[in-house]
Write a protein that holds these residues in place. Structure first.
Motif, PDB file in Angstrom:
ATOM      1  N   PRO A 117       0.829  -1.210   0.000  1.00 50.48           N
ATOM      2  CA  PRO A 117       0.000   0.000   0.000  1.00 50.48           C
ATOM      3  C   PRO A 117       0.861   1.258   0.000  1.00 50.48           C
ATOM      4  O   PRO A 117       1.957   1.284   0.580  1.00 50.48           O
ATOM      5  CB  PRO A 117      -0.806  -0.114   1.298  1.00 50.48           C
ATOM      6  CG  PRO A 117      -0.783  -1.565   1.642  1.00 50.48           C
ATOM      7  CD  PRO A 117       0.545  -2.072   1.165  1.00 50.48           C
ATOM      8  N   SER A 118       0.369   2.298  -0.651  1.00 48.35           N
ATOM      9  CA  SER A 118       1.071   3.577  -0.686  1.00 48.35           C
ATOM     10  C   SER A 118       0.327   4.605   0.156  1.00 48.35           C
ATOM     11  O   SER A 118      -0.843   4.898  -0.123  1.00 48.35           O
ATOM     12  CB  SER A 118       1.192   4.084  -2.124  1.00 48.35           C
ATOM     13  OG  SER A 118       1.754   5.384  -2.141  1.00 48.35           O
ATOM     14  N   PRO A 119       0.976   5.183   1.166  1.00 47.97           N
ATOM     15  CA  PRO A 119       0.319   6.195   1.991  1.00 47.97           C
ATOM     16  C   PRO A 119       0.194   7.543   1.292  1.00 47.97           C
ATOM     17  O   PRO A 119      -0.526   8.424   1.768  1.00 47.97           O
ATOM     18  CB  PRO A 119       1.231   6.289   3.214  1.00 47.97           C
ATOM     19  CG  PRO A 119       2.580   5.908   2.694  1.00 47.97           C
ATOM     20  CD  PRO A 119       2.336   4.869   1.632  1.00 47.97           C
ATOM     21  N   SER A 120       0.884   7.710   0.147  1.00 46.00           N
ATOM     22  CA  SER A 120       0.794   8.945  -0.617  1.00 46.00           C
ATOM     23  C   SER A 120       0.221   8.645  -1.999  1.00 46.00           C
ATOM     24  O   SER A 120       0.310   7.514  -2.486  1.00 46.00           O
ATOM     25  CB  SER A 120       2.181   9.591  -0.752  1.00 46.00           C
ATOM     26  OG  SER A 120       3.084   8.703  -1.387  1.00 46.00           O
ATOM     27  N   PRO A 121      -0.384   9.639  -2.670  1.00 43.38           N
ATOM     28  CA  PRO A 121      -1.035   9.388  -3.962  1.00 43.38           C
ATOM     29  C   PRO A 121      -0.073   8.853  -5.020  1.00 43.38           C
ATOM     30  O   PRO A 121       1.007   9.391  -5.226  1.00 43.38           O
ATOM     31  CB  PRO A 121      -1.562  10.771  -4.357  1.00 43.38           C
ATOM     32  CG  PRO A 121      -1.746  11.495  -3.064  1.00 43.38           C
ATOM     33  CD  PRO A 121      -0.614  11.010  -2.197  1.00 43.38           C
ATOM     34  N   ARG A 122      -0.496   7.779  -5.684  1.00 37.79           N
ATOM     35  CA  ARG A 122       0.240   7.210  -6.805  1.00 37.79           C
ATOM     36  C   ARG A 122      -0.790   6.749  -7.830  1.00 37.79           C
ATOM     37  O   ARG A 122      -1.973   6.610  -7.519  1.00 37.79           O
ATOM     38  CB  ARG A 122       1.128   6.043  -6.361  1.00 37.79           C
ATOM     39  CG  ARG A 122       2.092   6.385  -5.224  1.00 37.79           C
ATOM     40  CD  ARG A 122       3.189   5.341  -5.060  1.00 37.79           C
ATOM     41  NE  ARG A 122       4.144   5.408  -6.160  1.00 37.79           N
ATOM     42  CZ  ARG A 122       5.197   6.244  -6.179  1.00 37.79           C
ATOM     43  NH1 ARG A 122       5.417   7.047  -5.166  1.00 37.79           N
ATOM     44  NH2 ARG A 122       6.023   6.245  -7.203  1.00 37.79           N
ATOM     45  N   HIS A 123      -0.331   6.471  -9.066  1.00 37.63           N
ATOM     46  CA  HIS A 123      -1.250   6.138 -10.148  1.00 37.63           C
ATOM     47  C   HIS A 123      -0.805   4.863 -10.858  1.00 37.63           C
ATOM     48  O   HIS A 123       0.387   4.652 -11.084  1.00 37.63           O
ATOM     49  CB  HIS A 123      -1.308   7.284 -11.163  1.00 37.63           C
ATOM     50  CG  HIS A 123      -1.566   8.614 -10.551  1.00 37.63           C
ATOM     51  ND1 HIS A 123      -2.814   8.998 -10.118  1.00 37.63           N
ATOM     52  CD2 HIS A 123      -0.724   9.642 -10.265  1.00 37.63           C
ATOM     53  CE1 HIS A 123      -2.739  10.227  -9.613  1.00 37.63           C
ATOM     54  NE2 HIS A 123      -1.483  10.629  -9.681  1.00 37.63           N
ATOM     55  N   LEU A 124      -1.784   4.033 -11.225  1.00 31.79           N
ATOM     56  CA  LEU A 124      -1.518   2.780 -11.919  1.00 31.79           C
ATOM     57  C   LEU A 124      -2.408   2.659 -13.147  1.00 31.79           C
ATOM     58  O   LEU A 124      -3.521   3.199 -13.185  1.00 31.79           O
ATOM     59  CB  LEU A 124      -1.800   1.575 -11.023  1.00 31.79           C
ATOM     60  CG  LEU A 124      -0.952   1.357  -9.776  1.00 31.79           C
ATOM     61  CD1 LEU A 124      -1.483   0.150  -9.019  1.00 31.79           C
ATOM     62  CD2 LEU A 124       0.514   1.170 -10.141  1.00 31.79           C
ATOM     63  N   LEU A 125      -1.930   1.908 -14.140  1.00 30.96           N
ATOM     64  CA  LEU A 125      -2.739   1.508 -15.281  1.00 30.96           C
ATOM     65  C   LEU A 125      -2.953   0.004 -15.193  1.00 30.96           C
ATOM     66  O   LEU A 125      -1.990  -0.757 -15.081  1.00 30.96           O
ATOM     67  CB  LEU A 125      -2.039   1.862 -16.595  1.00 30.96           C
ATOM     68  CG  LEU A 125      -2.701   1.337 -17.877  1.00 30.96           C
ATOM     69  CD1 LEU A 125      -4.103   1.902 -18.031  1.00 30.96           C
ATOM     70  CD2 LEU A 125      -1.838   1.678 -19.100  1.00 30.96           C
ATOM     71  N   LEU A 126      -4.207  -0.429 -15.236  1.00 32.05           N
ATOM     72  CA  LEU A 126      -4.561  -1.847 -15.215  1.00 32.05           C
ATOM     73  C   LEU A 126      -5.216  -2.186 -16.552  1.00 32.05           C
ATOM     74  O   LEU A 126      -6.137  -1.494 -16.993  1.00 32.05           O
ATOM     75  CB  LEU A 126      -5.532  -2.162 -14.079  1.00 32.05           C
ATOM     76  CG  LEU A 126      -5.196  -1.617 -12.686  1.00 32.05           C
ATOM     77  CD1 LEU A 126      -6.270  -2.032 -11.688  1.00 32.05           C
ATOM     78  CD2 LEU A 126      -3.832  -2.101 -12.230  1.00 32.05           C
ATOM     79  N   VAL A 127      -4.750  -3.256 -17.191  1.00 31.93           N
ATOM     80  CA  VAL A 127      -5.280  -3.660 -18.490  1.00 31.93           C
ATOM     81  C   VAL A 127      -5.733  -5.107 -18.399  1.00 31.93           C
ATOM     82  O   VAL A 127      -4.943  -5.996 -18.032  1.00 31.93           O
ATOM     83  CB  VAL A 127      -4.221  -3.509 -19.602  1.00 31.93           C
ATOM     84  CG1 VAL A 127      -4.839  -3.839 -20.953  1.00 31.93           C
ATOM     85  CG2 VAL A 127      -3.644  -2.099 -19.611  1.00 31.93           C
ATOM     86  N   ALA A 128      -7.000  -5.356 -18.749  1.00 37.13           N
ATOM     87  CA  ALA A 128      -7.552  -6.707 -18.671  1.00 37.13           C
ATOM     88  C   ALA A 128      -8.166  -7.098 -19.995  1.00 37.13           C
ATOM     89  O   ALA A 128      -8.639  -6.252 -20.762  1.00 37.13           O
ATOM     90  CB  ALA A 128      -8.606  -6.797 -17.567  1.00 37.13           C
ATOM     91  N   GLY A 129      -8.163  -8.393 -20.252  1.00 38.81           N
ATOM     92  CA  GLY A 129      -8.830  -8.932 -21.424  1.00 38.81           C
ATOM     93  C   GLY A 129      -9.725 -10.086 -21.021  1.00 38.81           C
ATOM     94  O   GLY A 129      -9.265 -11.029 -20.376  1.00 38.81           O
TER      95      GLY A 129
END
Length: 313
Positions: free
Chosen positions: A160-172
């Motif tokens: 877990p990140s206590p500060s803001p972070r961003h991810l891209l999730l790609v599903a098929g």
């Protein structure tokens, strides 16, 4: 999650098959430790590596047909309200059964989709494949039936990140289940401030499962989750009716344009990626994996994302 069988964790399946019979005999003499008070920390039905050789039995309590080829199956854990599954967000367990006429049992990985902090239950969303040994067996289960499970399979060690972070999730397709599990685990953890863009490719709108659950999470976490559906079948034809909001439902395939837009929507690029440097999580069928997350795929070849920054389930 079928792709997980081609990855390093597959060696645990072989080990499980070799020692399963002996383990079952030994485990039959053991009694699970049950906590006396509900306020105590729950025990775990599955823990690695213990539950690779020593399987557990979970009991079907409810079966729901949620679309044309997919069922949601709910199981009771053997320890009841004193237990949680022990599977981590984005992780999986192995189902096991022995089809008639086959000497070796069939193992398949599945990712639970329920809130992993919820005690006493485990839920799987299972798509039935033509001639699928595991999916066919799971679709045949009725309330009261038992299923043998092992695991959990070692997976990505999410921090877990206590500060803001961003991810891209790609599903098929059915690859949505580990993504949904990861999204739910992140958003339900008050200590985690990670935001996500989820891009999900499907053949048709009727293949979209867990839609209500995803919309609920989007509503609750408006600034931290955005889901985009990319439909590639006949509904994507130029003369086909609109699928709805064009920013929400896109026609075609997950390509450079779609992924670049999702990345741009993440905002602050300095905080793109988790604390371990992973920027993109992917799970989908082999052909899509090669086109999107392979060494010559869109993410690496066209968008310049380092291979080590892409995690494939």
């Amino acid at each position: 999650m079928a792709s997980i069988l081609t990855r390093p964790s597959a060696r645990f399946i072989t080990g499980a098959a070799l020692v399963g019979s002996a383990g079952a005999l030994i485990y039959a003499t053991r009694r699970p430790y049950v906590l006396d008070a509900a306020q105590n920390a729950p025990s775990k039905t599955l823990s690695f590596p213990k539950n690779m050789p020593f399987s557990r039995q979970i009991t079907v309590t409810e079966v729901e047909q949620i679309n044309h080829d997919t069922k949601r199956i709910t199981f009771a854990l053997p320890g009841g309200s004193n237990e949680v599954s022990g599977v981590a967000p984005g992780g999986a367990l192995l189902t096991q059964h022995s089809p008639p006429g086959r000497f070796f049992p069939v193992f398949r990985p599945y990712t639970p989709v329920h809130d992993l902090d919820e005690r006493g239950i485990l839920q799987l969303v299972v798509k039935k494949y033509p001639n699928g040994l595991a999916s066919g067996h799971l679709h045949s289960l009725q309330p009261g039936d038992e299923l043998t499970v092992r695991g959990p399979i070692p997976s990505y060690n999410w921090k877990p990140s206590p500060s803001p972070r961003h991810l891209l999730l790609v599903a098929g397709g059915a690859g949505i289940t580990p993504m949904f599990s990861l999204v739910q685990g992140i958003l339900n953890n008050p200590q985690d401030q990670t935001s996500m863009q989820l891009v999900w490719g499907v053949n048709s709108t009727r293949d979209i499962v867990l839609k209500n659950e995803l919309e609920n999470l989007e509503e609750r976490f408006r600034d931290r989750l955005r889901v985009t559906y990319v439909v590639s079948g006949p509904e994507a034809a130029p003369d086909a009716p609109s699928l709805g909001d064009p920013e929400k439902f896109k026609k075609g395939y997950i390509d450079k344009v779609v992924l670049q837009k999702a990345i741009d929507s993440a905002g602050d690029k300095e905080n793109w990626g988790d604390t371990q440097g992973t920027k993109v999580f992917f799970c989908g069928p082999p052909a899509m994996q090669e086109a999107v997350a392979g060494k010559n795929g869109v993410l690496i070849n066209d968008l310049g994302i380092a291979k080590k920054a892409v995690h494939v389930f």
